[in-house]
Write an enzyme that holds these catalytic residues in place. Structure first.
Site, PDB file in Angstrom:
ATOM      1  N   GLY A   1       0.839  -1.206   0.000  1.00  0.00           N
ATOM      2  CA  GLY A   1       0.000   0.000   0.000  1.00  0.00           C
ATOM      3  C   GLY A   1       0.865   1.244   0.000  1.00  0.00           C
ATOM      4  CG  ASN A   2      -0.127   4.601  -1.572  1.00  0.00           C
ATOM      5  OD1 ASN A   2      -0.884   5.408  -1.056  1.00  0.00           O
ATOM      6  ND2 ASN A   2      -0.439   3.950  -2.694  1.00  0.00           N
ATOM      7  CE1 TYR A   3       3.872   5.374   5.336  1.00  0.00           C
ATOM      8  CE2 TYR A   3       5.146   5.935   3.383  1.00  0.00           C
ATOM      9  CZ  TYR A   3       5.049   5.291   4.597  1.00  0.00           C
ATOM     10  OH  TYR A   3       6.102   4.584   5.086  1.00  0.00           O
ATOM     11  CB  SER A   4      -2.870   7.987  -0.598  1.00  0.00           C
ATOM     12  OG  SER A   4      -4.028   8.734  -0.865  1.00  0.00           O
TER      13      SER A   4
ATOM     14  CB  ALA B   1      -1.455   7.121  -4.120  1.00  0.00           C
TER      15      ALA B   1
END
Ligand code: PMT
Length: 424
Positions: A208-211, A294
């Site tokens: 995943g990512n930090y969005s 993102a």
């Protein structure tokens, strides 16, 4: 300008309640329909008979009509209006609104209202300046409500200062400006992708990512305020800190479910593949599509159905590309559609953003760089550079995501009206 518009006018217990009578008359003169809700203390300052005569409508004061027990539905009222104006709004009512207290019809209607809410405070200067009142007004703004600042002058207490409810003429001018602006996206269907995607490795792990989804949500709210019908396809982030969205979640649960609030149709997704399917399905109906998500560029080739056991030597995961949603939608774009992309860069931002703009057939790309403090993931601020058809970058200062969203909407309207007249 206000002809045919429907307003709920909420009147609370302040000496400025007499100004609400003038406000009602001005709105009616313009051809607007006005339904008035008077709080119990409001009744001490102005009579329902005066207001009923001026508004041509029964004035609502209680949950039930006392003679026949008929129910005054706050939900129906909240759905009926184009805008709810609370003028005068006392410190007491503002505090209750900020905290979700609903012990009268005005407050229950406020909590149910799907239309814009406009608050015109009226109180003594020290009450207005008190940190509690200021904090409550900030909370209302964070809910998307609009505050018409009180004027400075002589107050009922005999003191001089800021606290007088704004004059009815000025409130009407404010409403005209607000509703005119609001019309820019009326009738337009807008798709927004927002938040991260989670790509399953096994039942307990993901890529995943930090969005946080905050940028996409700010765009959705700005668009709804301007009359758009928004389909917000939101990745799996649970803490965007927005009360309106929390309300949707309570109604819809988490997962691939859809719920309606205002004119935001919220579609929860988890993976890039799901986001692509949802976006692809509704894209032909859209006038504008904004890709703020993102999306993970890669996903595991072979996600496991049971937890991968810890191995001392470690293990590797084969990754395959996710669908590029923006690029695929770019291939389908018609002349009457606008596609807006984001570029999140860490270096060589302009070059990469321009390349993405061409590759994905964007009409406008919004560059945000992690080199700029306060820009990008997570926070409430962003700093953007807009690159439109002329390929000339325009960098903006650091702003709240709400204000960044407004700059992006202004640019969308500008480019939409360059070659064709897509917006009023
Ligand atoms: O959500 P927040 O915490 O508020 O943060 C906002 C944000 C930083 C996520 C947002 O402002 C932003 O920059 N979003 C795009 C992030 C990104 O993935 O950029 P990119 O340069 O990798 O992608 C370029 C464009 O293609 C983007 O419009 C992206 O949505 C789209 N894309 C990318 C990959 C993919 N598989 N599908 C896509 O649609």
């Amino acid at each position: 300008m206000l002809h045919g518009k429907k307003f709920i006018l909420g009147i609370t217990g302040s000496i400025a309640a007499y100004k609400a009578a003038y406000l009602t008359r001005l709105l009616k003169k313009q051809g607007a329909e006005v339904k008035i809700i008077l709080t119990p203390y409001g009744k001490e300052f102005i009579t329902p008979v005066t207001l009923a005569t001026l508004s041509d409508n029964t004035v609502l004061t209680d949950f039930f009509k006392h003679d026949d027990g008929a129910w005054n539905s706050h939900v129906e009222l909240g759905l009926w209006a184009d805008a709810m104006i609370i003028a005068p709004a006392t410190a007491n009512t503002i505090a209750k609104m900020a905290n979700g207290v609903c012990d009268n019809l005005l407050l229950t209607t406020y909590l149910s209202a799907r239309c814009p809410v406009i608050v015109a405070p009226a109180m003594d200067l020290d009450m207005f300046q008190h940190p509690a009142t200021q904090a409550n007004l900030k909370t209302l703004e964070s809910y998307g409500n609009h505050i018409i600042e009180p004027a400075t002058g002589e107050l009922a207490s005999g003191l001089e200062g800021k606290g007088r409810m704004e004059e009815p003429e000025k409130i009407v001018t404010w409403l005209e400006g607000f509703l005119k602006k609001k019309q820019r996206f009326t009738g337009k269907k807008v798709l927004i992708t927002a938040g991260p995607t989670f790509e399953k490795i096994d039942p307990v792990r993901f890529i995943g990512n930090y969005s946080s989804g905050k940028m996409g949500l700010a765009l959705a709210e700005a668009l709804v305020e301007e009359g758009a019908d928004v389909s917000l396809i939101l990745g799996p982030n649970l803490e965007v800190g927005n009360p309106r969205l929390h309300r949707v979640r309570r109604e819809s649960g988490i997962g691939n479910r859809q719920a309606e609030i205002g004119r935001i149709s919220l579609i929860h997704v988890v993976s890039g593949e799901e986001m692509y399917k949802e976006a692809h399905e509704i894209y032909p109906d859209m006038d504008v599509s904004i890709m703020a998500a993102a999306v993970a560029d890669f996903k595991p080739l072979d996600p496991k159905e049971s937890k991968i056991k810890g191995k001392e030597k470690g293990f590797s995961i084969d990754l395959v590309p996710n669908p590029d949603i923006a690029k695929e939608l770019g291939k389908l774009k018609r002349a009457d559609q606008l596609n807006i992309g984001f570029a999140l860069e860490t270096d060589e931002g302009l070059e990469s953003a321009l390349a993405k703009k061409h590759r994905k057939n964007f009409d406008l790309i919004v560059l945000n760089s992690l080199q700029d403090q306060g820009a990008g993931f997570g926070g409430d601020t962003n700093q953007i550079t807009l690159i439109a058809k002329d390929n000339k970058p325009r960098k903006f200062e650091l702003k709240s995501k709400k204000d960044v969203a407004k700059d992006i909407l202004d640019e969308i309207v500008r480019i939409g009206n360059q070659d064709q007249k897509l917006f009023p």
